[in-house]
Write a protein that holds these residues in place. Structure first.
Motif, mmCIF file in Angstrom:
data_model
loop_
_atom_site.group_PDB
_atom_site.id
_atom_site.type_symbol
_atom_site.label_atom_id
_atom_site.label_comp_id
_atom_site.label_asym_id
_atom_site.label_seq_id
_atom_site.Cartn_x
_atom_site.Cartn_y
_atom_site.Cartn_z
ATOM 1 N N LEU A 169 -12.373 -5.698 5.225
ATOM 2 C CA LEU A 169 -11.166 -4.823 5.536
ATOM 3 C C LEU A 169 -10.034 -5.247 5.410
ATOM 4 C CD1 LEU A 169 -13.165 -2.715 8.038
ATOM 5 C CD2 LEU A 169 -13.023 -2.049 5.708
ATOM 6 N N LEU A 170 -9.992 -6.504 5.785
ATOM 7 C CA LEU A 170 -8.504 -7.103 5.825
ATOM 8 C C LEU A 170 -7.711 -7.337 4.363
ATOM 9 C CD1 LEU A 170 -8.869 -9.824 8.388
ATOM 10 C CD2 LEU A 170 -7.877 -7.806 8.904
ATOM 11 N N VAL A 171 -8.742 -7.154 3.270
ATOM 12 C CA VAL A 171 -8.270 -7.478 1.939
ATOM 13 C C VAL A 171 -7.064 -6.626 1.633
ATOM 14 C CG1 VAL A 171 -8.949 -7.731 -0.248
ATOM 15 C CG2 VAL A 171 -10.242 -8.895 1.276
ATOM 16 N N PRO A 172 -7.257 -5.214 1.819
ATOM 17 C CA PRO A 172 -6.282 -4.463 1.361
ATOM 18 C C PRO A 172 -5.148 -4.379 2.184
ATOM 19 C CG PRO A 172 -8.308 -3.078 2.020
ATOM 20 C CD PRO A 172 -8.357 -4.605 1.888
ATOM 21 N N ILE A 173 -5.286 -4.712 3.294
ATOM 22 C CA ILE A 173 -4.325 -4.901 4.179
ATOM 23 C C ILE A 173 -3.158 -6.161 3.994
ATOM 24 C CG2 ILE A 173 -3.443 -5.157 6.657
ATOM 25 C CD1 ILE A 173 -6.036 -3.864 7.659
ATOM 26 N N PHE A 174 -3.852 -7.005 3.637
ATOM 27 C CA PHE A 174 -3.186 -8.230 3.318
ATOM 28 C C PHE A 174 -2.557 -7.921 1.749
ATOM 29 C CE2 PHE A 174 -5.689 -10.895 6.451
ATOM 30 C CZ PHE A 174 -4.581 -11.085 7.278
ATOM 31 N N GLY A 175 -3.085 -7.188 1.060
ATOM 32 C CA GLY A 175 -2.836 -7.046 -0.377
ATOM 33 C C GLY A 175 -1.606 -6.297 -0.444
ATOM 34 N N MET A 176 -1.356 -4.964 0.402
ATOM 35 C CA MET A 176 -0.441 -4.329 0.517
ATOM 36 C C MET A 176 0.932 -4.989 1.191
ATOM 37 S SD MET A 176 0.197 -0.909 -0.591
ATOM 38 C CE MET A 176 1.935 -0.744 -0.815
ATOM 39 N N THR A 177 0.637 -5.662 2.153
ATOM 40 C CA THR A 177 1.735 -6.271 2.913
ATOM 41 C C THR A 177 2.451 -7.294 1.797
ATOM 42 O OG1 THR A 177 0.514 -6.038 5.137
ATOM 43 C CG2 THR A 177 2.067 -7.713 4.850
ATOM 44 N N SER A 178 1.519 -8.189 1.198
ATOM 45 C CA SER A 178 2.182 -8.970 0.363
ATOM 46 C C SER A 178 3.037 -8.417 -0.666
ATOM 47 C CB SER A 178 0.934 -9.934 -0.238
ATOM 48 O OG SER A 178 0.025 -9.257 -1.115
ATOM 49 N N SER A 179 2.349 -7.188 -1.273
ATOM 50 C CA SER A 179 3.188 -6.887 -2.553
ATOM 51 C C SER A 179 4.356 -6.185 -1.965
ATOM 52 C CB SER A 179 2.197 -5.540 -2.663
ATOM 53 O OG SER A 179 2.975 -4.833 -4.037
ATOM 54 N N LEU A 186 6.139 -7.463 0.884
ATOM 55 C CA LEU A 186 7.055 -8.382 1.160
ATOM 56 C C LEU A 186 7.580 -9.215 -0.075
ATOM 57 C CD1 LEU A 186 5.087 -10.015 4.199
ATOM 58 C CD2 LEU A 186 7.287 -8.404 4.120
ATOM 59 N N PHE A 187 6.708 -9.383 -1.235
ATOM 60 C CA PHE A 187 7.302 -10.317 -2.170
ATOM 61 C C PHE A 187 7.402 -9.808 -3.459
ATOM 62 C CE2 PHE A 187 4.146 -12.729 0.476
ATOM 63 C CZ PHE A 187 4.891 -13.900 0.855
ATOM 64 N N LEU A 188 6.781 -8.381 -3.721
ATOM 65 C CA LEU A 188 7.269 -7.606 -4.934
ATOM 66 C C LEU A 188 8.102 -6.528 -4.584
ATOM 67 C CD1 LEU A 188 3.851 -7.607 -6.519
ATOM 68 C CD2 LEU A 188 5.596 -9.213 -6.891
ATOM 69 N N GLY A 189 8.402 -6.111 -3.253
ATOM 70 C CA GLY A 189 9.379 -5.308 -3.177
ATOM 71 C C GLY A 189 8.721 -3.538 -3.395
ATOM 72 N N GLU A 190 7.711 -3.404 -3.138
ATOM 73 C CA GLU A 190 6.846 -2.433 -3.505
ATOM 74 C C GLU A 190 7.166 -1.320 -2.499
ATOM 75 O OE1 GLU A 190 2.250 -0.394 -3.871
ATOM 76 O OE2 GLU A 190 2.615 -2.749 -4.146
ATOM 77 N N PRO A 191 7.638 -0.240 -2.942
ATOM 78 C CA PRO A 191 7.964 0.809 -1.853
ATOM 79 C C PRO A 191 6.858 1.321 -1.145
ATOM 80 C CG PRO A 191 8.303 1.745 -4.030
ATOM 81 C CD PRO A 191 7.920 0.395 -4.344
ATOM 82 N N LEU A 192 6.926 1.662 0.151
ATOM 83 C CA LEU A 192 5.965 2.368 0.858
ATOM 84 C C LEU A 192 6.229 3.397 1.577
ATOM 85 C CD1 LEU A 192 3.040 1.797 1.803
ATOM 86 C CD2 LEU A 192 3.893 0.461 3.837
ATOM 87 N N GLY A 193 6.354 4.667 1.030
ATOM 88 C CA GLY A 193 6.803 5.799 1.639
ATOM 89 C C GLY A 193 5.579 6.336 2.369
ATOM 90 N N ALA A 194 6.074 7.596 3.034
ATOM 91 C CA ALA A 194 4.902 8.285 3.917
ATOM 92 C C ALA A 194 3.773 8.742 3.226
ATOM 93 C CB ALA A 194 5.725 9.524 4.578
ATOM 94 N N PHE A 204 -3.641 -10.208 -5.591
ATOM 95 C CA PHE A 204 -3.161 -9.078 -6.186
ATOM 96 C C PHE A 204 -1.636 -9.092 -6.665
ATOM 97 C CE2 PHE A 204 -7.011 -7.554 -4.431
ATOM 98 C CZ PHE A 204 -7.802 -6.558 -5.491
ATOM 99 N N THR A 205 -0.992 -9.669 -5.616
ATOM 100 C CA THR A 205 0.496 -10.024 -5.801
ATOM 101 C C THR A 205 0.610 -11.075 -6.725
ATOM 102 O OG1 THR A 205 0.904 -9.201 -3.819
ATOM 103 C CG2 THR A 205 2.615 -10.823 -4.910
ATOM 104 N N VAL A 206 -0.390 -11.974 -6.732
ATOM 105 C CA VAL A 206 -0.101 -13.138 -7.778
ATOM 106 C C VAL A 206 -0.615 -12.726 -9.191
ATOM 107 C CG1 VAL A 206 -1.136 -15.360 -8.358
ATOM 108 C CG2 VAL A 206 -0.792 -15.103 -5.933
ATOM 109 N N ILE A 207 -1.591 -11.784 -9.449
ATOM 110 C CA ILE A 207 -1.909 -11.243 -10.526
ATOM 111 C C ILE A 207 -0.606 -10.625 -11.263
ATOM 112 C CG2 ILE A 207 -3.239 -9.590 -11.764
ATOM 113 C CD1 ILE A 207 -5.278 -10.225 -9.763
ATOM 114 N N ASP A 208 0.127 -9.732 -10.387
ATOM 115 C CA ASP A 208 1.372 -9.143 -10.843
ATOM 116 C C ASP A 208 2.482 -10.087 -11.326
ATOM 117 O OD1 ASP A 208 4.315 -7.690 -10.357
ATOM 118 O OD2 ASP A 208 2.878 -6.329 -10.317
ATOM 119 N N ILE A 209 2.237 -11.117 -10.559
ATOM 120 C CA ILE A 209 3.382 -12.212 -11.182
ATOM 121 C C ILE A 209 2.938 -12.702 -12.338
ATOM 122 C CG2 ILE A 209 4.426 -14.621 -10.522
ATOM 123 C CD1 ILE A 209 4.276 -13.748 -7.634
ATOM 124 N N GLY A 210 1.695 -13.297 -12.514
ATOM 125 C CA GLY A 210 1.228 -13.759 -13.723
ATOM 126 C C GLY A 210 1.202 -12.786 -14.952
#
Length: 316
Positions: A243-253, A255-263, A20-26
């Motif tokens: 179930l790991l897919v969204p966890i890795f998806g959110m984490t990579s976003s 770390l690499f895209l600077g997506e904010p993660l508020g409460a 998903f992060t790679v898609i954003d970059i593409g």
């Protein structure tokens, strides 16, 4: 399951999550429909010359290509291009599990368990919070597109359930022949030739690398290994890994895209994932009960379609 095989399965989840992060970059280099068109073109060619067509009629291949290719990925790419973040997209797309079972109940007469309804309600609460996020990572149009993409994924799951191909990778490769031309025409019709030309002239190594990642690790390697796992081990042992897919998806976003993660967003993600957990383990429990009954007898007609929700199509 040997440790090496388990680690390989986790690697597939990492690949599908970070995709998903790679898609954003593409999408920074390509028009969304052009990017989706190229993704499926490279997934189909030259693989179709080396992989035998699966033992299914053309109709399910065409329908799967329509809903999985044009519906799921066309809408997903468009939604992300309209401002829906990669991390949240990796979470929201997993709603396909609920769509799949809900559609199976409505169209195929399969029963829906009370725990499924609870899981759906929890995930729906999470989606309501997603709509309330105001940190710039959610847009109304993008939300509609991504939720629509998850619905198309659920429909695609029912198609592959009915088709029952002998080889999931071959089914995906041959169905990938369907989306490229319609997606390319959509890109051409909405943006004109100038948009297509601009995409190719400005893509650079980053754009090309993101496209290749979506095809070779995410589709060909991921689907081949996942299909092997499903054929070798019980679905109840393999399915929870998704179930790991969204966890890795959110984490990579983050770390690499600077997506904010508020409460608020963290709470929304937690509720959606919790709903998925309730649904996943309810399905797994029913599969175990069906395969090892205490009192052998007829299999209940309404067992949820666990095999569908655990197919390789779960990860994009």
């Amino acid at each position: 399951m040997p440790l090496s095989t388990f680690l390989g399965a986790v690697l597939v989840m990492v690949i599908w999550g970070t995709n998903f992060t790679v898609i954003d970059i593409g999408l920074r280099s390509f028009d969304p429909y052009l990017l989706a068109s190229l993704r499926f073109l490279l997934a189909a060619v030259p693989a179709v010359f080396f992989i035998k067509r699966p033992n299914v009629p053309w109709r399910p291949l065409l329908l799967y290509g329509l809903f999985f290719g044009i519906g799921q990925f066309g809408l997903l790419f468009a939604g992300m291009d309209l401002g829906f973040s990669a991390g949240l997209a990796s979470v929201v797309m997993q709603l396909q599990a609920f769509w799949t079972i809900g559609l199976a109940a409505g169209l195929l007469g399969e029963r829906v368990s009370p725990r499924f309804l609870v899981g759906f309600a929890v995930a729906a609460g999470g989606m309501a919070l997603v709509a309330a996020v105001t940190d710039g990572s959610v847009t109304a149009a993008g939300t509609v597109m991504v939720v629509g993409a998850s619905l198309c994924w659920g429909i695609a799951n029912l198609i592959i359930k009915k088709a029952r191909p002998d080889n999931a990778l071959a089914f995906t490769v041959w169905a990938s022949l369907v989306p490229p031309v319609p997606l390319f025409l959509m890109s051409l019709g909405l943006g004109g030739w100038g948009t297509v030309e601009h995409s190719f002239t400005t893509m650079g190594w980053t754009g090309l690398g993101s496209l290749l990642y979506m095809v070779y690790p995410a589709i060909l390697f991921g689907f081949a290994l996942w299909g092997h796992l499903l054929r070798t081990y019980r679905t109840s042992r393999v399915a929870p890994l998704t179930l790991l897919v969204p966890i890795f998806g959110m984490t990579s976003s983050v770390l690499f895209l600077g997506e904010p993660l508020g409460a608020l967003k963290a709470t929304a993600i937690t509720l959606v994932v919790l709903g998925l957990v309730l649904n996943q383990f309810d399905v797994i429990g029913k599969v175990r009960a069906r395969r090892a009954p205490r009192n052998p007898g007829p299999v209940p007609a309404g067992v949820p379609c666990a095999e569908v929700t655990a197919e390789p199509t779960k990860a994009g």
